[in-house]
Design an enzyme around this catalytic site. Structure first.
Site, short mmCIF file in Angstrom:
data_model
loop_
_atom_site.label_atom_id
_atom_site.label_comp_id
_atom_site.label_asym_id
_atom_site.label_seq_id
_atom_site.Cartn_x
_atom_site.Cartn_y
_atom_site.Cartn_z
N LYS A 26 0.78 -1.23 0.36
CA LYS A 26 -0.01 -0.04 0.07
C LYS A 26 0.73 1.37 0.15
CE LYS A 26 -2.72 0.20 3.57
NZ LYS A 26 -1.94 0.81 4.42
N ALA A 32 -3.45 1.70 12.72
CA ALA A 32 -4.68 1.65 12.13
C ALA A 32 -5.85 0.58 12.86
CB ALA A 32 -4.78 1.60 10.59
#
Length: 559
Positions: A74, A276
């Site tokens: 990512k 996260a």
């Protein structure tokens, strides 16, 4: 077999430009940059404040499927897309998070991208960088020390020592510190009580720094931290023990965004780093908003899969900062699709189109979820050398059935030249004006209803279960005026469920809420589900075993 250079070998060979030169490309005068060596600098608060009246550029979110041991890339795609946009003539800035030492020495390795889509200096970014995390750790633990000191010297605020809510932190994975007893050793050391440590990236101070607009806002939020409760259950705030001023002083420089560059010498803001899966997983608001004033396009990322990172980016960061994302990229790989389709890691090298098709259910869920926020979506297929044309085509065909497009990206091996097609698609989506962004739930929804909305709409859970004590706590916070706050779910990153081994797109599962924590300074309620830990542990074979200095004094072993 083709030999590929390691990330650190590529980073070491980078032809970096002086950081003042990188800043000048964005219109930042040298006197407004505080240099940390020749290749990184902090942007002054004075310069940031002067940009407020300018028009915003386009905001692009890069998110992903649920992470697998196969790797998704990512951050690599975020950096590659920033380079790609610059390549096709757009003025673009990358905004990513700083790396935590915990996962760097644990499982993950580095967090600066990979291959020919990296941010440099890679070694510095992964190891101490400009000291922001140390400042956050120090500010957090200053407050912890002041709490115990306040209690020791008479406890003027009448803090109930059984209800001290503020734990300590360190930027390392250390399971031995999750639960401790402090102040042992007699009268001179205070009053013994149970306590514990979280990892720095789970600290409310980290979240506060990443959501604050400026130093004044930072100090106000720090003052609003609830440190514990009195016997009558009334909250005690950090400002009540006069901790907010000194904490702000420690964070003065950490509040300024860091400017570095990609391998292709394009500007990158690297600032803040909340996890996260246990925090809100986005870089700082001040970095993102400043970048939007200086560039046509800002490419940012949210941690882990879209069920965690993107949901929190939309429902917490965008809500709090008034941001309006123009497009989203969901990163996927053929390898990860095969793992979601039931293939073992050691068998990923063999073509298995049927497993790719089966695993695409995970990708499809994320595409549909992001669309629920009204943001246009494109899928970026991060290319691996062993991928076959049939596997890539299977992903493209599947995504087409969802009314979206999947584009093959080769930025890891080719840099910006390998991601031009995705860059042009992102521009098309962003310029279309089709983004109708809205958060998933309104502010005035009850806290438990917000938790249920996330669990059912994003995770596709059948129910949320919580003890009466958890529900009573939520009701109490609503009565105290905190009912308008958004929810920050702490959940495993590996699955839509709370079971990390349940891959694909499970339906109808149960989400157990173990604990809730009020982050009044950051402005959200943390909901801890399943077995998630706010202090991770190291794996059996940590990455640190392969990290060392070679005979030239260079770092080896960082990914």
């Amino acid at each position: 077999m083709t030999e590929f250079k390691s990330d650190i070998e590529i980073a070491r060979a980078a032809n970096k430009k002086p950081i003042m030169e990188v800043g000048e490309r964005l219109g930042i005068p040298p006197k407004q940059l505080l240099p940390y060596g020749h290749d990184k600098a902090k942007i002054s608060a004075e310069f940031i404040a002067a940009q407020q009246g300018k028009k915003d550029g386009k905001l692009i979110l890069v998110t992903a499927i649920n992470p697998t041991p196969a790797g998704e890339g990512k951050t690599t795609t975020t950096v590659g897309l920033g380079d790609g946009l610059n390549r096709i003539g757009k003025k673009a800035v990358v905004c990513i998070r700083e790396a935590s030492l915990g996962p760097c020495f644990g499982v993950k390795g580095g967090a600066a991208g990979g291959g020919y889509a990296q941010v440099v200096p890679m070694e510095d970014m992964n190891l101490h960088f400009t000291g922001d995390f140390h400042a956050i750790t120090s500010a957090h633990n200053l407050l912890a020390a002041l709490i115990d000191n306040h209690i020791y010297w008479g406890n003027e605020q009448n803090i109930d020592t059984r209800r001290v809510a503020w734990r300590r932190v360190m930027d390392m994975n250390d399971r031995a510190l999750r639960e401790i007893v402090c102040s042992l050793g007699g009268v001179a050391n205070g009053y013994p009580r149970e306590a514990g440590f979280d990892i720095t990236v789970a600290s409310e101070v980290m979240a506060i720094l990443c959501l604050s607009m400026d130093l004044k806002d930072l100090e106000k939020r720090l003052g609003n931290i609830i440190i514990g409760y009195r016997r009558d259950k009334s909250p005690v705030f950090a400002r009540d023990i006069k901790a907010d001023g000194a904490m702000t002083v420690l964070l003065k420089d950490a509040m300024q965004p860091n400017l570095v560059q990609t391998l292709e010498n394009n500007p990158a803001f690297v600032h803040g780093g909340p996890f996260a899966n246990i925090a809100h997983g986005c870089n700082s608001v001040v970095a993102t908003k400043t970048a939007l004033k200086l560039a046509d396009y800002v490419v940012t990322e949210a941690g882990f899969g879209a069920d965690l990172g993107a949901e929190k980016f939309f429902d917490i960061k965008c809500r709090k900062a008034g941001l309006h994302p123009d497009a989203a990229v969901i990163v996927a790989t053929a390898r990860a699709m095969k793992m979601n389709g039931g293939v073992k890691k050691e068998d990923l090298g063999r073509e298995n189109v049927e497993a790719v098709r089966k695993g695409c259910a995970n990708l499809g869920r994320h595409v549909q979820n992001v669309k629920k926020f009204g943001v246009p979506v494109v899928v970026g297929i991060n290319h691996f050398a062993g991928d076959t044309e049939a596997e890539i085509q299977a992903i493209k065909d599947y995504v087409a059935t969802l009314g979206a497009e999947a584009i093959l990206c080769k930025h890891w091996a080719q840099g910006s030249a390998g991601i031009e097609e995705l860059s042009r698609k992102v521009v098309e989506l962003a310029e279309s004006g089709h983004s109708q962004f809205a958060p998933l739930y309104p502010d005035d929804m009850s806290l438990f209803h917000k938790i249920e909305t996330i669990a059912k709409d994003i995770y596709h859970a059948g129910e949320v279960i919580a003890d009466k004590s958890v529900r009573d706590q939520l009701h109490a916070w609503e009565a105290q005026g905190y009912g308008h706050l958004p929810i920050c779910m702490a959940k495993t990153q590996y699955s839509f469920s709370t079971d990390p081994n349940l891959r694909g797109a499970p339906e109808g599962h149960t989400v157990p809420v173990r604990e809730v924590r009020l982050s009044a300074g950051a402005g959200f309620v943390v909901v801890i589900t399943g077995e998630i830990m706010t202090m991770p542990g190291l794996p059996k074979v940590p990455s640190s075993e392969k990290i060392f200095l070679n005979e030239l004094g260079q770092i080896e072993g960082l990914f």
